[in-house]
Design a protein around this motif. Structure first.
Motif, short mmCIF file in Angstrom:
data_model
loop_
_atom_site.label_atom_id
_atom_site.label_comp_id
_atom_site.label_asym_id
_atom_site.label_seq_id
_atom_site.Cartn_x
_atom_site.Cartn_y
_atom_site.Cartn_z
N SER A 24 47.89 37.53 27.54
CA SER A 24 47.37 37.51 28.91
C SER A 24 47.68 38.81 29.63
N THR A 25 48.85 39.39 29.40
CA THR A 25 49.20 40.62 30.12
C THR A 25 48.48 41.83 29.55
N ILE A 26 48.25 41.84 28.23
CA ILE A 26 47.47 42.93 27.63
C ILE A 26 46.07 42.95 28.21
N VAL A 27 45.43 41.77 28.27
CA VAL A 27 44.04 41.68 28.71
C VAL A 27 43.91 42.04 30.18
N SER A 28 44.88 41.60 31.00
CA SER A 28 44.76 41.88 32.44
C SER A 28 44.73 43.38 32.69
N ASN A 29 45.48 44.13 31.90
CA ASN A 29 45.52 45.58 32.09
C ASN A 29 44.28 46.26 31.51
N ALA A 30 43.67 45.64 30.49
CA ALA A 30 42.50 46.25 29.84
C ALA A 30 41.18 45.86 30.49
N LEU A 31 41.20 44.84 31.36
CA LEU A 31 39.95 44.30 31.89
C LEU A 31 39.06 45.33 32.61
N PRO A 32 39.62 46.21 33.46
CA PRO A 32 38.72 47.19 34.09
C PRO A 32 37.90 47.98 33.07
N ARG A 33 38.52 48.40 31.96
CA ARG A 33 37.80 49.15 30.92
C ARG A 33 36.83 48.24 30.15
N ILE A 34 37.27 47.01 29.85
CA ILE A 34 36.40 46.07 29.12
C ILE A 34 35.12 45.79 29.90
N ILE A 35 35.27 45.47 31.18
CA ILE A 35 34.11 45.12 32.01
C ILE A 35 33.19 46.32 32.20
N ALA A 36 33.79 47.50 32.36
CA ALA A 36 32.97 48.71 32.50
C ALA A 36 32.19 48.97 31.21
N ASP A 37 32.84 48.80 30.04
CA ASP A 37 32.18 49.04 28.75
C ASP A 37 31.06 48.05 28.48
N LEU A 38 31.26 46.79 28.87
CA LEU A 38 30.26 45.75 28.60
C LEU A 38 29.24 45.62 29.73
N GLY A 39 29.36 46.47 30.76
CA GLY A 39 28.38 46.46 31.85
C GLY A 39 28.48 45.26 32.76
N GLY A 40 29.70 44.73 32.96
CA GLY A 40 29.87 43.55 33.79
C GLY A 40 30.04 43.90 35.26
N THR A 41 29.88 42.89 36.12
CA THR A 41 30.04 43.07 37.56
C THR A 41 31.43 42.60 37.99
N GLN A 42 31.72 42.75 39.30
CA GLN A 42 32.99 42.25 39.83
C GLN A 42 33.10 40.73 39.66
N PRO A 441 33.23 49.95 38.88
CA PRO A 441 32.83 51.34 38.63
C PRO A 441 33.55 51.95 37.43
N ASP A 442 32.84 52.84 36.76
CA ASP A 442 33.46 53.69 35.74
C ASP A 442 33.86 54.98 36.46
N LEU A 443 35.15 55.10 36.77
CA LEU A 443 35.62 56.17 37.66
C LEU A 443 35.34 57.56 37.11
N ALA A 444 35.31 57.68 35.79
CA ALA A 444 35.13 58.99 35.17
C ALA A 444 33.76 59.59 35.47
N THR A 445 32.78 58.75 35.85
CA THR A 445 31.42 59.24 36.06
C THR A 445 31.11 59.52 37.54
N LEU A 446 32.07 59.24 38.42
CA LEU A 446 31.79 59.35 39.86
C LEU A 446 32.15 60.74 40.40
N PRO A 447 31.30 61.30 41.27
CA PRO A 447 31.67 62.56 41.95
C PRO A 447 32.83 62.33 42.91
N ALA A 448 33.58 63.37 43.21
CA ALA A 448 34.82 63.26 43.99
C ALA A 448 34.64 62.56 45.34
N PRO A 449 33.60 62.90 46.15
CA PRO A 449 33.48 62.23 47.46
C PRO A 449 33.26 60.71 47.31
N VAL A 450 32.43 60.32 46.34
CA VAL A 450 32.16 58.89 46.10
C VAL A 450 33.41 58.20 45.60
#
Length: 505
Positions: A24-42, A441-450
């Motif tokens: 459970s603790t591994i997944v909670s930390n990986a979820l932002p990356r998992i959801i971004a990779d699979l194209g999921g919403t909030q 959001p996938d933070l790596a793809t966002l411009p600095a102001p956004v």
């Protein structure tokens, strides 16, 4: 049993607990990356957590009932096997849908492990002695919880491994736990003609599921005050009313309604539910806050979760030792609930600019409060019921705490999703959300102001969650205050069962 024999018998149990905590603790930390990779919403982010909690919650009473009737060792091994199946499906999941299916299997397995571990401990260890062993379980819990986010962060950040290994890594531990349980755990098996109230179990699961689905969807997919809300709520309440009617007539009810006449059980159930709502509903989104609002990597986010876990580990261990030494327990419940409420209040002040030191301090406070409270609620209930109802009482308490957690994650997750979506629409226009929930959001793809605006949005939305959780925690304080302290028994669960069976009726 000597101390050494108890530790040996608990070794497989502790490894099984370690596996489910780690997962459970591994997944909670990986979820932002998992959801971004699979194209999921909030909303999907919330559902990945909620689905496991829902499956776990709905099946806990059934596991507890079966523990009063069948081999507890076999049931624990079965729950771990289901967890392995769920982990395999999750590891290979190509999309969000299959990931959600895998979480159901994991949840059913975790529900069995969570309920049965407490039941087996109560069968072997007197309530007066449970404190010294809670230190051992506290250490296992601490190691699993600390190691999980760190391992998860390293796996996600390692390009040739990735987030799928967050699911695969628990499988060998689960298999080892099954084998170890076979060698070390020896408990008497109750042999008597039994019937399981399957209709009652089905109605409980259906009613709870209906209300949890409503709490996840309301406020986002349809308004809180709408015909859909009325349909879900009326349907869920009717199903639960039918469940109560069925349970009251069943020879072997899943949740014996008579135990609610016990004041201690009733109040610990109320407190556990409220703790579940407040704690799970708010803290499950902390990892997302670390990564999105503060811009930390998954590995650093894992490190940032340590203060709360260390506070929990120290307070649960120290409180357990003091309870065993002096035999008094209510003061720890009262102080723990007050400190937990203070922790929520402090965390309601965070934003995207909060420093590491104040954030760590707030999390330590919350961890100390939870560590003094959660396990000792179970101890209070187990000490105050007949031995024949230990399994049902323990699983009922676990059920309501899990249900509170599922409701908290669903409802507060819906609040977070709605808040994020409205803030994104305010800053970037309604078209930025596509008319639905804002994507994680996938933070790596966002411009600095956004990026700066997105971080501020998630910081604001997360602090709102803790503000909502605070009054819920206050209600838990009130419930705990009315629990009557009763001296702790010096007999094990199985000894109490034998004495009660031999007593003249």
């Amino acid at each position: 049993m000597s101390h050494g024999e108890v530790i040996q018998a608990l070794s497989g149990l502790m490894l099984g607990m370690f596996v489910t905590i780690l997962a459970s603790t591994i997944v909670s930390n990986a979820l932002p990356r998992i959801i971004a990779d699979l194209g999921g919403t909030q909303s999907v982010y919330t559902w990945v957590v909620t689905t496991e909690l829902l499956a776990m919650t709905a099946t806990v009473p059934l596991w507890g009932k079966m523990a009063d009737l069948y081999s507890r060792k076999l049931l624990i091994q079965l729950s771990l096997s289901l967890f392995v199946v769920g982990s395999l499906i999750a590891g290979f999941a190509p999309n969000v849908t299959l990931l959600l299916v895998s979480r159901i299997a994991q949840g059913v397995g975790a529900g069995g492990m969570g309920a049965l571990a407490m039941i087996v401990m109560a069968a072997m260890i007197p309530p007066r002695e449970l404190g010294r062993y809670s230190g051992v379980f506290g250490a296992v819990f601490g190691v699993g919880t600390i190691a999980g986010p760190l391992i998860g962060g390293v796996l996600v950040d390692t390009s040739w491994l990735g987030w799928r290994w967050c699911f695969f890594i628990g499988i060998p531990f689960s298999l080892a736990a099954i084998a170890l349980l076979q060698r070390t755990l020896h408990l008497p098996v109750v042999r008597r003609p039994v019937t399981v109230d399957w209709l009652g179990a089905l109605l409980i699961m259906a009613g709870v599921s209906t209300l949890l689905v409503w709490s996840s969807l309301a406020g986002h997919h349809f308004p809180w005050g709408s015909w859909q809300t009325a349909a879900f709520v009326v349907g869920g309440v009717l199903l639960l009313a039918l469940a109560v009617r069925t349970e009251s007539r069943a020879a072997e009810p899943i949740i014996p309604l008579g135990i609610f006449r016990n004041r201690t059980v009733a109040l610990t159930v109320v407190a556990s539910t409220l703790v579940g709502v407040a704690l799970f509903g708010s803290t499950v989104f902390l990892s997302q806050y670390f990564q999105v609002a503060l811009g930390k990597s998954p590995t650093v986010a894992g490190l940032m979760s340590l203060p709360m876990i260390l506070g929990l580990l120290v307070s649960s261990t120290v409180a357990g030792q003091l309870i065993t030494r002096y035999g008094r327990w209510k003061a720890y419940l009262v102080v723990g609930s007050l400190v937990m409420t203070g922790g929520f209040l402090l965390l309601s002040t965070i934003d995207a600019t909060t420093g590491v030191v104040p954030l760590a301090t707030y999390m330590v406070v919350l961890g100390i409060g939870v560590g003094m409270l959660m396990q000792n609620l179970v101890l209070a209930a187990q000490n105050d019921v007949p031995a024949a109802q230990l399994g049902a009482a323990t699983s009922t308490l676990t059920f309501f705490r899990s249900m509170g957690g599922a409701i908290g994650v669903s409802a507060l997750g819906a609040v977070l999703s709605s808040r994020v979506t409205s803030l994104v629409a305010d800053h970037f226009g309604a078209e930025a959300t596509g008319g639905g929930s804002a994507k994680v959001p996938d933070l790596a793809t966002l411009p600095a102001p956004v990026l700066a605006v997105i971080r501020d949005i998630y910081g604001t939305a997360t602090s709102d969650l803790f503000l909502v959780a605070t009054p819920i925690a206050v209600l838990a304080v009130l419930a705990v205050l009315f629990i009557r302290e009763k001296p702790l028994s010096t007999l094990t669960g199985d000894e109490r069962r034998a004495r009660e069976a031999a007593a003249p009726h």
